[in-house]
Design an enzyme around this catalytic site. Structure first.
Site, PDB file in Angstrom:
ATOM      1  N   GLU A 173       0.465  -0.718  -5.197  1.00  0.00           N
ATOM      2  CA  GLU A 173      -0.511   0.211  -4.985  1.00  0.00           C
ATOM      3  C   GLU A 173       0.007   1.587  -5.373  1.00  0.00           C
ATOM      4  O   GLU A 173       0.427   2.043  -4.338  1.00  0.00           O
ATOM      5  CB  GLU A 173      -1.498  -0.033  -3.926  1.00  0.00           C
ATOM      6  CG  GLU A 173      -2.771   0.857  -4.019  1.00  0.00           C
ATOM      7  CD  GLU A 173      -2.656   2.174  -3.083  1.00  0.00           C
ATOM      8  OE1 GLU A 173      -3.729   2.854  -3.194  1.00  0.00           O
ATOM      9  OE2 GLU A 173      -1.731   2.548  -2.388  1.00  0.00           O
TER      10      GLU A 173
ATOM     11  N   ASP B 159       0.931  -1.220  -0.023  1.00  0.00           N
ATOM     12  CA  ASP B 159      -0.057   0.044  -0.061  1.00  0.00           C
ATOM     13  C   ASP B 159       0.819   1.132   0.080  1.00  0.00           C
ATOM     14  O   ASP B 159       1.925   1.309   0.624  1.00  0.00           O
ATOM     15  CB  ASP B 159      -0.798   0.037   1.170  1.00  0.00           C
ATOM     16  CG  ASP B 159      -1.994   1.198   1.308  1.00  0.00           C
ATOM     17  OD1 ASP B 159      -2.783   1.250   0.464  1.00  0.00           O
ATOM     18  OD2 ASP B 159      -1.783   2.072   2.063  1.00  0.00           O
TER      19      ASP B 159
END
EC number: 3.2.1.1
Length: 593
Positions: A272, A230
């Protein structure tokens, strides 16, 4: 087995973490370094899927109980957002302890049980790892703010001034006025690219890099199949830059990839990075080595352009972004999606395109969140079955591994009066019974109310009802996943757009050639034709290369007329699509083999 280590703890100023050897290990699947290219991913929120202990919150044991449904659907890999211990101020992305499961979800041993049960069914599991920041309640941060000269004093980015890195944009413009927040304990400012309760880790400190590699190894030792990393573009900060996509970030990702390849072959890193394709390809690493950073990355700009193309009834938004997408290394793969647990992000569009999307898909101001739209797929498409099928067909046939969002396979709706992004995170609708069959708790104890809307409510939209209907969206989705799984062209085939005189029709060939054991070669070629208009449309395609081949419609196995030298004419219904396998003609009777 009983878990005897309850996460991390502090002893004499040192944060002690448990060891993977303290827990059971899940069985591992056979090593396959390309499994993610063929996989269909399914994002499921643990708290939203199934509640096993009647406390109103979905948990790991509940998810384990529903694995047979996921296997039946045809899913190859589950993607779980963070399930680590957290104060839950940002849906679990504010991690308090990387080594502990959020107690309401279960324990580390419950996760190992889930992982083992999934592997027994041939299903892999990846989860989010938030590498950029932690919760301000993490023991590393508490030690850092209370003891600047201690072992964690340099674990975060501290400054005497809030003037550093002025070129870095503020991501959460709705809530944050600065990327710096003053800490009254340490009497300094700390850096955060997201919420102020999520301080950024200091990756210029080698100890931070080692600590995060230890986190990776802990979960990989337990058997997890990979991580969605992330917020990876923001790991490092440098003056005079926007503090995104820096060379130091890529150098650290190469370290992560080397650890995976050397110690855990067959596991996957998914980046991401909500950036333009030309910037994202750097996260695959050096193409000359086949890629030495992340195995996968999400193609964020494609998703809003699918919505834009259908509403404009023009293929060009999709065509143009795919044309702008550079080649990627042989070992890499895009991840593509229509919806997920966040808002439908509009960061990677122009201001004009963003205004258009808001006008078309978010007429009610409550539908907006940050720089995006907080709605599920079915309401975005006005519950139009033809549009839902068209969008799903595009998701399953465009280049990349598709990611489904839980509940979209039955056409779940959203609750826009819920705060932030909770509108798209309501309980899975299993049955028309109380609480949608999600939980046996009293309704007031549920983490969020189930949808009771007249159109999308669980009384009419649920798994049980759709299992009994052969024509349901659920059974249609399962059939499409099965068709896709039988053709390598969808997973690893080349992509060639065919153009055509009608701008409302998007047509392309997916093609892969495999060497056979007898020394020959076999080509799997799929022709995909999509009508982006609500009206019937004709299209003439130049298929001379395939003259003599027979297009076989792949869902009903219907043979269409063979391809000749003239343009091939097709007529598609409004929002209709065709998938054809291009089959070689049978040899003439008596012809020599």
């Amino acid at each position: 087995m009983e878990e005897h280590t309850q996460g991390s703890h502090v002893e004499a100023g040192i944060v002690e973490h448990p060891n993977a050897e303290d827990f059971g290990h899940a069985r591992t699947l056979p090593t396959d370094t390309n499994w993610f290219k063929h996989a269909v991913f399914y994002e499921v929120l643990v708290r939203a899927f199934y509640d096993s202990n009647a406390d109103g919150i979905g948990d790991l044991r509940g998810l384990t109980e529903k694995l047979d449904y996921i296997k039946w659907l045809g899913v190859d890999c589950l993607w779980l957002p963070p399930f680590y211990d957290s104060p839950l101020r940002d849906g679990g992305y504010d991690i308090r302890d990387f080594y502990k499961v959020l107690p309401e979800f279960g324990t580390v041993d419950d996760f190992v049980t889930l992982l083992d049960a999934a592997h027994r069914r041939g299903i892999r599991i990846i989860t989010d790892l938030v590498m950029n920041h932690t919760s301000d309640q993490h023991e590393w941060f508490q030690e850092s703010r209370h003891n600047p000269d201690g072992p964690y004093g340099d674990f975060y980015v501290w400054s005497d001034t809030s003037d550093r890195y002025p070129d870095a944009r503020i991501i959460f413009v709705d809530t944050e006025e600065s990327n710096w927040t003053f800490d009254p304990v340490r009497r300094q400012f700390y850096w955060h690219r997201f919420f102020s309760h999520q301080p950024d880790l200091n990756y210029d400190n080698p100890a931070v890099q080692e600590a995060m590699l230890d986190v990776l190894r802990f979960w990989l030792d337990l058997g997890i199949d990979g991580f969605r990393l992330d917020a990876v573009p923001y790991l490092f900060e440098r003056e005079g830059t926007n503090c995104e996509n820096l060379p130091e970030t890529h150098a650290f990702l190469k370290r992560c990839r080397k650890a995976i390849d050397d110690e855990y072959p067959g596991r996957v890193l998914l980046a991401e990075a909500n950036q333009w394709p030309a910037d994202v390809v750097a996260y695959f690493g050096d193409p000359d080595t086949g890629g030495d950073e992340c195995h996968m990355a999400f193609h964020f700009p494609l998703m809003p352009r699918i919505f834009m193309a259908v509403r404009r009834e023009s293929r060009f938004p999709i065509s143009e972004i795919l044309a702008q997408t550079p080649p990627i290394p042989d070992t890499a793969q895009w991840g593509i999606f229509l919806r997920n647990h966040d808002e439908l992000t509009l960061e990677m569009v122009t201001d004009e395109e963003r205004d258009y999307m808001y006008a078309e898909y978010a007429k009610d101001p409550r539908m907006k969140a940050n720089v995006g739209i907080r709605r599920r797929l079915a309401p975005l498409l006005e519950n139009d079955r033809n549009q839902i099928e068209l969008f799903t067909a595009l998701l399953l046939s465009l280049p990349g591994s598709p990611v489904l969002y839980y509940g979209d396979e039955i056409g779940m709706g959203d609750i826009i009066w819920l705060g932030d992004r909770d509108s798209v995170r309501t309980p899975m609708q299993w049955t028309p019974d109380r609480n949608a069959g999600f939980s046996k708790a009293t309704p007031g104890r549920l983490y969020l109310p189930p949808n009771q809307d007249a159109v999308y409510g669980y009384h009419s939209v649920n798994v049980e009802a759709q299992l009994d209907s052969s024509s349901s969206l659920l059974n249609w989705t399962r059939n499409m996943l099965a068709v896709r799984s039988r053709h390598d062209a969808f997973a690893v085939g080349t992509f060639r757009e065919l153009g055509g005189s009608n701008p409302s029709v998007l047509a392309y060939i997916r093609e892969v050639t495999r060497q056979q054991g007898d020394g020959g070669a076999k080509t799997d070629a799929v022709l995909c034709v999509n009508n982006l208009s609500r009206f019937p449309q004709p299209i003439e395609l130049n298929l001379q290369q395939w003259a003599g081949y027979i297009p076989v419609e792949m869902t009903g196995y219907v043979e269409f007329p063979s391809i000749g030298q003239l343009p091939y004419l097709l007529t598609l219904p409004g929002h209709g699509f065709y998938w054809f396998q291009l089959r070689e003609p049978d040899p003439e009777p008596g012809a020599q083999q």
